[in-house]
Write a protein that holds these residues in place. Structure first.
Motif, short mmCIF file in Angstrom:
data_model
loop_
_atom_site.label_atom_id
_atom_site.label_comp_id
_atom_site.label_asym_id
_atom_site.label_seq_id
_atom_site.Cartn_x
_atom_site.Cartn_y
_atom_site.Cartn_z
N THR A 195 0.68 -1.34 -0.22
CA THR A 195 -0.19 0.05 0.35
C THR A 195 0.53 1.51 -0.13
OG1 THR A 195 -1.66 -1.09 1.25
CG2 THR A 195 -1.17 1.25 1.31
N GLU A 196 1.04 1.80 -0.89
CA GLU A 196 0.85 3.76 -1.03
C GLU A 196 0.66 4.47 0.12
OE1 GLU A 196 1.63 6.32 -4.28
OE2 GLU A 196 3.11 4.76 -4.29
N ILE A 197 0.69 5.20 0.78
CA ILE A 197 0.87 6.31 0.86
C ILE A 197 1.21 7.83 1.07
CG2 ILE A 197 -0.13 6.85 3.87
CD1 ILE A 197 0.23 4.24 4.31
N ASN A 198 0.75 8.25 1.00
CA ASN A 198 0.68 9.77 0.48
C ASN A 198 0.47 11.13 2.15
OD1 ASN A 198 1.71 12.85 -0.63
ND2 ASN A 198 0.49 12.08 -2.58
N LEU A 199 1.79 11.03 1.45
CA LEU A 199 2.22 12.35 3.16
C LEU A 199 1.48 13.27 2.71
CD1 LEU A 199 5.81 11.03 4.32
CD2 LEU A 199 3.52 9.62 5.41
N ASN A 200 1.65 13.54 1.22
CA ASN A 200 1.10 15.18 1.65
C ASN A 200 2.35 16.44 1.99
OD1 ASN A 200 -0.67 14.71 -0.48
ND2 ASN A 200 -2.59 13.91 1.60
N HIS A 201 3.88 16.01 2.46
CA HIS A 201 4.35 17.54 2.88
C HIS A 201 6.33 16.78 1.79
CE1 HIS A 201 7.76 17.78 5.20
NE2 HIS A 201 7.10 18.43 5.95
N PHE A 202 6.39 17.43 0.98
CA PHE A 202 7.83 16.82 0.21
C PHE A 202 8.46 17.58 0.57
CE2 PHE A 202 10.87 16.83 -3.25
CZ PHE A 202 10.50 16.09 -3.77
N SER A 203 9.66 16.72 1.29
CA SER A 203 11.03 17.44 1.80
C SER A 203 12.10 16.25 1.84
CB SER A 203 11.35 17.44 3.29
OG SER A 203 11.37 16.73 4.69
N GLN A 204 13.39 16.27 2.27
CA GLN A 204 14.03 14.74 2.25
C GLN A 204 14.71 14.53 2.84
OE1 GLN A 204 17.36 16.87 0.45
NE2 GLN A 204 18.92 14.83 0.68
N LYS A 205 14.06 13.16 3.44
CA LYS A 205 12.93 12.39 4.10
C LYS A 205 14.13 11.28 3.91
CE LYS A 205 8.52 14.33 4.54
NZ LYS A 205 8.16 14.76 3.95
N GLU A 206 14.71 11.47 5.00
CA GLU A 206 16.21 10.08 4.58
C GLU A 206 15.80 9.25 5.85
OE1 GLU A 206 18.53 10.22 2.25
OE2 GLU A 206 17.84 11.66 1.65
N ALA A 207 15.19 9.71 6.85
CA ALA A 207 14.93 8.14 7.90
C ALA A 207 13.61 8.34 8.21
CB ALA A 207 15.82 8.82 9.20
N ILE A 208 13.32 6.23 8.79
CA ILE A 208 12.38 6.54 9.29
C ILE A 208 12.50 4.77 10.44
CG2 ILE A 208 11.56 4.48 7.46
CD1 ILE A 208 8.62 5.23 7.99
N VAL A 209 11.56 5.85 11.22
CA VAL A 209 11.18 3.72 12.34
C VAL A 209 10.52 3.82 13.04
CG1 VAL A 209 12.32 5.86 14.22
CG2 VAL A 209 13.13 2.83 14.05
N PHE A 210 9.38 2.72 13.05
CA PHE A 210 7.84 2.51 13.79
C PHE A 210 8.74 2.73 15.81
CE2 PHE A 210 6.90 0.07 10.56
CZ PHE A 210 5.23 -0.21 10.90
N LYS A 211 8.05 3.79 16.11
CA LYS A 211 7.49 4.12 17.45
C LYS A 211 7.09 3.28 18.41
CE LYS A 211 6.43 8.35 20.37
NZ LYS A 211 5.01 9.03 20.73
N ASP A 212 6.12 2.77 17.90
CA ASP A 212 4.83 1.54 18.20
C ASP A 212 4.44 1.47 17.37
OD1 ASP A 212 2.61 2.75 18.19
OD2 ASP A 212 2.62 3.27 19.47
#
Length: 285
Positions: A245-262
């Motif tokens: 599934t693709e989810i659009n964040l509607n926010h464009f920037s140089q995103k480089e990092a992601i992690v689950f908080k929970d």
């Protein structure tokens, strides 16, 4: 490695998206000294984020508290930052540094460093071991411009293995990404390709920059500059065989990092480009 970011495109998109509900909640700005954050991992028991920067920066990881304050800089004395592109941890709390940035697809020194949990309270730490690896499918260094599939910016550790998701830099980008598997063990290994999948054919919107798996192991999320790709309903580690599934964040920037908080909440970080970004965000699935 340092990226040639499409500044003009990003400015236009940001101008548009600032008018819409992004779904992202800004938690706090990153410390000013961290300008090129390329990965994050999270320790829920202390609400601490550990992060790093990519090529041209220190061989260091940084501990940031829940208010965005830099609490500790940990120099990794026996590791070289060629191009550190992501950071992850195992269930025990050992940290792993992915030195596998490979913009030109010509590196032969790809590796992952293990930093034991008991080193994280030191200002100068040592990596416990190093995993060197190669991709069996790569036979040319660099390959042809239409076959630049061997850069990676996202990985995670799960059940004793690392899972790497490639960043496609090929001419004629079509969203193809490979998934590689590497055993979490000291020494030299050949990465095992376990599958491939496609995102969209627009590089700016669908090139992959980070990866994470939920604490319960039931969801995998990949990051791009303005979207996430969610895999769920998979069996074993065949993530790409589940529902994509693709989810659009509607926010464009140089995103480089992601992690689950929970299991249902993501933390996302972006680099600061033209006074845009440089924050940690929260996003609920």
């Amino acid at each position: 490695m340092k990226k040639t970011f499409l500044v003009a495109v990003s400015i236009v998109l940001l101008a548009c998206q600032q008018q819409s509900d992004s779904g992202l909640k800004t938690l706090y700005p990153l410390p000013k000294k961290l300008k090129e954050v390329s990965g994050i991992t999270y320790f829920p028991e202390t609400k601490t984020i550990y992060t790093l920067e990519d090529s041209g920066n220190k061989n260091a990881i940084y501990a940031i508290n829940s208010k965005g304050k830099l609490e500790r800089t940990i120099i990794i004395a026996n590791a070289l930052n060629v191009d550190w592109e992501d950071i992850t941890k195992d269930k025990i709390g050992n940290i792993y540094i992915g030195d596998f940035g490979n913009n030109d697809n010509e590196r032969r020194d790809l590796c992952i460093y293990k930093v034991a949990k008991n080193q994280l309270n030191k200002n100068v730490a040592s990596a416990e071991y190093k995993i060197s690896f190669s991709y069996p499918e790569q036979t040319e260094f660099p390959p042809k411009k239409k076959e630049l599939f061997f850069d990676v910016e996202g990985f995670f550790e799960h059940n004793g293995y690392f899972y790497l998701f490639t960043k496609n830099r090929s001419k004629g980008f079509d969203g193809t990404a490979f998934i590689y598997k590497i055993k979490n063990a000291k020494g030299t290994q050949r990465a095992v390709k376990i599958g491939e999948f496609k995102t969209c054919n627009n590089y700016n919107h669908c090139v992959l920059t980070s990866a994470t798996i939920s604490p319960d192991g039931k969801r995998v999320v990949l990051l791009s500059h303005d979207k996430i790709v969610l895999f769920k309903g998979f069996k074993g580690d065949l993530f790409h065989k589940g529902t994509q599934t693709e989810i659009n964040l509607n926010h464009f920037s140089q995103k480089e990092a992601i992690v689950f908080k929970d299991n249902n909440t993501l933390l996302i970080a972006d680099e600061k480009t033209n006074k845009i970004g440089g924050n940690v965000y929260e996003f609920k699935l």
